[in-house]
Design a protein around this motif. Structure first.
Motif, PDB file in Angstrom:
ATOM      1  N   TYR A 542       0.844  -1.205   0.000  1.00 19.83           N
ATOM      2  CA  TYR A 542       0.000   0.000   0.000  1.00 19.83           C
ATOM      3  C   TYR A 542       0.873   1.246   0.000  1.00 19.83           C
ATOM      4  O   TYR A 542       0.623   2.197  -0.748  1.00 19.83           O
ATOM      5  CB  TYR A 542      -0.907  -0.013   1.229  1.00 19.83           C
ATOM      6  CG  TYR A 542      -1.488   1.349   1.583  1.00 19.83           C
ATOM      7  CD1 TYR A 542      -2.715   1.744   1.069  1.00 19.83           C
ATOM      8  CD2 TYR A 542      -0.807   2.233   2.423  1.00 19.83           C
ATOM      9  CE1 TYR A 542      -3.254   2.992   1.379  1.00 19.83           C
ATOM     10  CE2 TYR A 542      -1.323   3.474   2.737  1.00 19.83           C
ATOM     11  CZ  TYR A 542      -2.545   3.851   2.216  1.00 19.83           C
ATOM     12  OH  TYR A 542      -3.067   5.096   2.521  1.00 19.83           O
ATOM     13  N   ASN A 545       2.196   2.164  -3.334  1.00 23.01           N
ATOM     14  CA  ASN A 545       1.191   2.876  -4.123  1.00 23.01           C
ATOM     15  C   ASN A 545       0.995   4.304  -3.623  1.00 23.01           C
ATOM     16  O   ASN A 545       0.779   5.230  -4.415  1.00 23.01           O
ATOM     17  CB  ASN A 545      -0.133   2.117  -4.079  1.00 23.01           C
ATOM     18  CG  ASN A 545      -0.084   0.797  -4.818  1.00 23.01           C
ATOM     19  OD1 ASN A 545       0.628   0.662  -5.804  1.00 23.01           O
ATOM     20  ND2 ASN A 545      -0.840  -0.187  -4.335  1.00 23.01           N
ATOM     21  N   ASN A 560       6.069  -3.496  -5.258  1.00 23.90           N
ATOM     22  CA  ASN A 560       4.779  -3.573  -4.584  1.00 23.90           C
ATOM     23  C   ASN A 560       4.319  -5.026  -4.544  1.00 23.90           C
ATOM     24  O   ASN A 560       3.872  -5.574  -5.543  1.00 23.90           O
ATOM     25  CB  ASN A 560       3.772  -2.690  -5.339  1.00 23.90           C
ATOM     26  CG  ASN A 560       2.327  -2.959  -4.955  1.00 23.90           C
ATOM     27  OD1 ASN A 560       2.030  -3.624  -3.971  1.00 23.90           O
ATOM     28  ND2 ASN A 560       1.410  -2.437  -5.757  1.00 23.90           N
ATOM     29  N   PHE A 565      -4.515  -1.064  -3.332  1.00 23.98           N
ATOM     30  CA  PHE A 565      -4.517  -0.031  -4.365  1.00 23.98           C
ATOM     31  C   PHE A 565      -5.737   0.874  -4.274  1.00 23.98           C
ATOM     32  O   PHE A 565      -5.642   2.087  -4.428  1.00 23.98           O
ATOM     33  CB  PHE A 565      -4.456  -0.696  -5.740  1.00 23.98           C
ATOM     34  CG  PHE A 565      -4.693   0.237  -6.896  1.00 23.98           C
ATOM     35  CD1 PHE A 565      -3.692   1.099  -7.322  1.00 23.98           C
ATOM     36  CD2 PHE A 565      -5.915   0.262  -7.557  1.00 23.98           C
ATOM     37  CE1 PHE A 565      -3.902   1.964  -8.388  1.00 23.98           C
ATOM     38  CE2 PHE A 565      -6.134   1.123  -8.622  1.00 23.98           C
ATOM     39  CZ  PHE A 565      -5.123   1.977  -9.044  1.00 23.98           C
ATOM     40  N   PRO A 600      -4.857   5.315  -2.440  1.00 27.67           N
ATOM     41  CA  PRO A 600      -3.856   5.516  -3.490  1.00 27.67           C
ATOM     42  C   PRO A 600      -4.439   5.756  -4.872  1.00 27.67           C
ATOM     43  O   PRO A 600      -3.856   6.494  -5.681  1.00 27.67           O
ATOM     44  CB  PRO A 600      -3.052   4.214  -3.457  1.00 27.67           C
ATOM     45  CG  PRO A 600      -3.188   3.718  -2.057  1.00 27.67           C
ATOM     46  CD  PRO A 600      -4.588   4.090  -1.660  1.00 27.67           C
ATOM     47  N   ILE A 604      -3.369   8.672  -8.790  1.00 25.74           N
ATOM     48  CA  ILE A 604      -2.646   8.040  -9.894  1.00 25.74           C
ATOM     49  C   ILE A 604      -2.200   9.047 -10.943  1.00 25.74           C
ATOM     50  O   ILE A 604      -1.296   8.744 -11.738  1.00 25.74           O
ATOM     51  CB  ILE A 604      -3.484   6.914 -10.542  1.00 25.74           C
ATOM     52  CG1 ILE A 604      -4.845   7.447 -11.006  1.00 25.74           C
ATOM     53  CG2 ILE A 604      -3.642   5.741  -9.578  1.00 25.74           C
ATOM     54  CD1 ILE A 604      -5.693   6.399 -11.720  1.00 25.74           C
ATOM     55  N   TRP A 607       1.489   9.450 -10.590  1.00 31.07           N
ATOM     56  CA  TRP A 607       2.377   8.293 -10.718  1.00 31.07           C
ATOM     57  C   TRP A 607       3.344   8.462 -11.882  1.00 31.07           C
ATOM     58  O   TRP A 607       2.943   8.811 -12.998  1.00 31.07           O
ATOM     59  CB  TRP A 607       1.557   7.020 -10.940  1.00 31.07           C
ATOM     60  CG  TRP A 607       0.908   6.475  -9.693  1.00 31.07           C
ATOM     61  CD1 TRP A 607       0.526   7.169  -8.594  1.00 31.07           C
ATOM     62  CD2 TRP A 607       0.550   5.113  -9.451  1.00 31.07           C
ATOM     63  NE1 TRP A 607      -0.046   6.334  -7.672  1.00 31.07           N
ATOM     64  CE2 TRP A 607      -0.048   5.062  -8.181  1.00 31.07           C
ATOM     65  CE3 TRP A 607       0.660   3.945 -10.182  1.00 31.07           C
ATOM     66  CZ2 TRP A 607      -0.517   3.867  -7.626  1.00 31.07           C
ATOM     67  CZ3 TRP A 607       0.197   2.755  -9.635  1.00 31.07           C
ATOM     68  CH2 TRP A 607      -0.389   2.720  -8.367  1.00 31.07           C
ATOM     69  N   VAL A 613       5.169  -5.185  -9.663  1.00 31.02           N
ATOM     70  CA  VAL A 613       4.004  -5.634  -8.899  1.00 31.02           C
ATOM     71  C   VAL A 613       4.054  -7.156  -8.794  1.00 31.02           C
ATOM     72  O   VAL A 613       4.226  -7.852  -9.803  1.00 31.02           O
ATOM     73  CB  VAL A 613       2.697  -5.185  -9.575  1.00 31.02           C
ATOM     74  CG1 VAL A 613       1.487  -5.649  -8.763  1.00 31.02           C
ATOM     75  CG2 VAL A 613       2.670  -3.674  -9.765  1.00 31.02           C
ATOM     76  N   ALA A 630      -3.282  -1.900 -10.071  1.00 30.46           N
ATOM     77  CA  ALA A 630      -2.083  -1.055 -10.075  1.00 30.46           C
ATOM     78  C   ALA A 630      -1.288  -1.251 -11.358  1.00 30.46           C
ATOM     79  O   ALA A 630      -0.816  -0.288 -11.985  1.00 30.46           O
ATOM     80  CB  ALA A 630      -1.220  -1.362  -8.854  1.00 30.46           C
TER      81      ALA A 630
END
Length: 686
Positions: A542, A545, A560, A565, A600, A604, A607, A613, A630
């Motif tokens: 978490y 994210n 991650n 997410f 999170p 985004i 990001w 992931v 994610a």
């Protein structure tokens, strides 16, 4: 190698100059200590060792005299695995579980000579057991349908379920699934049977008709069950049967006659979690651990005491701000030996129940008490540089003697990094602790890329321990300076510090992580904090994210594992609803603003950090869709990203081959993004 030979514990100074760095393959090849038990007279200890040689694993039991140095006897030579060992009250034999006859059953081995004898022959596997103080009867943990009052019914129901043609499961209540299993309608149940000349008498299902787990699943065992000193009752921890079990933590202590009957609630006045009942040898006291905040699984476990003569109930050492992980009465019946997380360690304490004074006995590394008898303490210990071994000390924690060194030969050929605990001023200028580990092959004057590891929980701690999965030494062996911070919300620093993360998942912890990385870089200039990757699992995932949206300039890459997410969808698909409902103040529809504040998915747009992931498809705590979501965002936004999924893994990666693959991907990813121009980086492998 003889895994039972005792020698001095491994130290950094003892490592060979020509030793190779630790690898995940070498980690998987380490031997495992298990099933240790101290005899009631304190004269000997039995323990199991699973020895690993390539693809071959062999597990045997060994007996060690505590009076005669190096007097060790191998007790078993069977190809199977004996476990859950307990001494008979007379110290002349041991009981254990083994699958020698085709299913897990109870066995007895006389220590004076002779072969092991099968004690139980039930139609269903025995998953756990506990002897009464006299050794005349035994409580057995067996899993079957709660509508059954005997094993004939239980076996019939199991056969019907195995032969069922249709695959559809019908549910009317939560939980539909838990941890990594779908609810199949079966429950852990307790049976009590007499032991008649080392054979099992007719068992009685003492939890018959109870549609609840006894002991609770998925992580509890027979430590949640105790015989009364007179052998007439069982006391156990369990939730009351009901349709609300998915959203409360009200485990109570229940008492039931060994011959069966209606369980009586002993802790009805406490709406929070009661656990770990233990009786003193003289029969005067019942002690247990108890939380005080309903719905909060990380509340402090207080130590409660009932004087069975007067009926008075009181808290032991109410001013001691640590959470008891285990409690064991000493031979004097007024000393409790207690393990608890404490400033990065798992320490052992002695508490006098009459006066409440707390004495620390073992304060370094991660310790677990095996037993206290004959003026001795036998315990296991590990730390960030040493895997688990067995030790002995006096009842005051002095004169420590190593009893095993099961990996001495293997670890002598491996290098691990030097480590140290540090501290800094975090959120609100409060003291926060962490650990750093130097990379293997460290050279003064050089700078090294940083592996910044964030623990899960979120009420957890990496701490000073040897971890079988997130082993920080593997990053050190790969050339990283490794940093771990016990941010606000971590355990072992007092109840208020732990509580502070609830309803503030992305606040104080993120500030601690930011300040901690800066502080450790100033304290240890060899750490190149401008060339760092961060990695975390569960809440740590978490945080990856959350960092991606709130601290996108902080790291060269992120890893991650099983990270949350989208808090809205997470609430709707996780199983233990009490967890998010406490952490965010209620169900999503009642507290949507709190869930969305630290969600999170809402950030985004920010990001841009490359992310790896990783997820297990049988993860029902943080379901796979959280990782897929994610990864979808990352790829659609053209952010460098990779994803690895294991179909048969849950929230953890447990299979050794899968763990090796996990580390090759993780270390390869982090080396790729922290490599200096022109430097060689390890390529991840499938």
């Amino acid at each position: 190698m003889n895994p039972w030979i005792a020698s001095l514990p491994l130290t950094l100074a003892a490592l060979s100059a020509g030793a190779a760095p630790l690898t995940v393959e070498a980690l998987n090849q380490l031997n495992k200590l298990h099933s240790a038990a101290l005899s009631p007279d304190g004269s000997q200890v039995v323990y199991g060792v699973t020895e690993v040689q390539g693809e071959t694993k062999r597990s045997e039991l060994y007996l060690r005299s505590l009076a005669t140095p190096d007097r060790v006897t191998q007790l078993t030579f069977d190809e199977g695995r004996e476990h859950s060992v307990q001494f008979a009250p007379d110290s002349e034999g041991i009981y254990f579980l083994a699958g020698r006859s085709g299913s897990s059953q109870l066995w007895y081995l006389p220590l004076g000579g002779g072969e092991a004898r099968q004690i139980s022959d039930l139609p269903l596997p025995v998953d756990g057991f506990k002897l009464d103080p006299s050794g005349e009867q035994v409580a057995l943990q067996v899993r079957f349908h709660p509508t059954c009052a005997d094993l004939v019914c239980a076996e019939k129901k199991a056969t019907q379920q195995d032969e069922r043609a249709a695959q559809g499961r019908h549910y009317t209540e939560l939980m539909v699934r838990h941890w990594d299993e779908w609810n199949d309608g079966l429950r852990n149940q307790l049976l009590v049977a007499p032991l008649l000349e080392q054979r099992l008498g007719e068992p009685v299902v003492v939890t018959a008709g109870w549609d609840t787990e006894v002991p609770p699943r998925p992580f509890s065992g027979m430590e949640e069950v105790a015989f009364s000193p007179d052998g007439q009752h069982l006391v156990f921890s369990a939730k009351a049967p009901g349709t609300d079990q998915a959203w409360h933590t009200n485990y109570d202590l229940w008492q039931v006659p060994v011959g069966g009957g209606e369980p009586v609630n002993l802790t009805e006045d406490n709406p929070a979690w009661d656990a770990h009942p233990v009786f003193s040898a003289d029969g005067r006291y019942l002690a247990w651990t108890a939380m005080s905040i309903p719905g909060y699984e990380s509340d402090r476990f207080r130590i409660m005491l009932k004087d069975l003569r007067s009926g008075e109930v009181s808290e032991v050492a109410p001013g001691w701000d640590r959470s008891a992980a285990s409690i064991t009465f000493g031979e004097d019946s007024h000393t409790l030996y207690v393990t608890a997380q404490d400033v990065g360690q798992v320490s052992l304490f002695a508490i006098d129940v009459r006066f409440g004074d707390v004495r620390p006995l073992l304060t370094e590394g991660s310790n677990r008490l095996v037993g206290a008898a004959g003026g001795k303490l036998v315990y296991t210990q590990n730390d960030l540089a040493n895997p688990t071994d067995l030790y002995m000390a006096t009842s005051s924690g002095q004169q420590v003697t190593p009893l095993t060194a099961i990996n001495a030969d293997k670890m002598a050929d491996l290098q691990v990094g030097e480590f140290e605990q540090f501290q800094f001023k975090g959120w609100n200028n409060e003291v926060v602790h962490g650990y750093w580990i130097k990379p293997v092959g460290y050279q003064e004057g050089q700078q090294y890329p940083v592996a910044f590891l964030v623990h899960g929980g979120p009420q957890g701690s990496f701490g000073n321990r040897w971890h079988g999965r997130w082993n920080a030494q593997l990053w050190a062996a790969a050339g990283f300076g490794t940093v771990m911070i016990d941010f606000h919300g971590s355990t072992g620093y007092g109840a208020e510090f732990t509580h502070s993360i609830s309803k503030d998942w992305g606040g104080k912890p993120l500030e601690d992580l930011q300040k901690g990385l800066k502080a450790v870089g100033e304290q240890q200039p060899w750490l190149d904090i401008a060339n760092a990757c961060a990695a975390g699992g569960s809440y740590g995932g978490y945080m990856m994210n959350w960092i991606a949206g709130n601290w996108p300039e902080g790291f060269k890459c992120l890893v991650n594992h099983a990270g949350l997410f989208d808090m809205r969808s997470f609430y709707m698909v996780t199983e233990e609803l009490w967890f998010p409902e406490y952490e965010f103040g209620g169900p999503y529809w009642e507290q949507s603003e709190r869930y969305e504040r630290f969600n999170p998915v809402n950030l985004i747009d920010n990001w841009r950090t490359p992310m790896l992931v990783l997820h297990g498809a049988k993860d029902y705590r943080v379901p796979l869709e959280q990782g897929l979501a994610a990864f979808t965002v990352l790829k659609r936004k053209n952010i460098p990203a990779e994803m690895v999924v294991w179909e048969d893994e849950n929230h953890w990666i447990l299979d050794p081959d899968n763990l090796a693959q996990w580390y090759h991907h993780v270390l390869g990813w982090m080396q790729r993004w922290t490599a200096k121009p022109g430097a060689h980086s390890q390529k991840g492998v499938d």
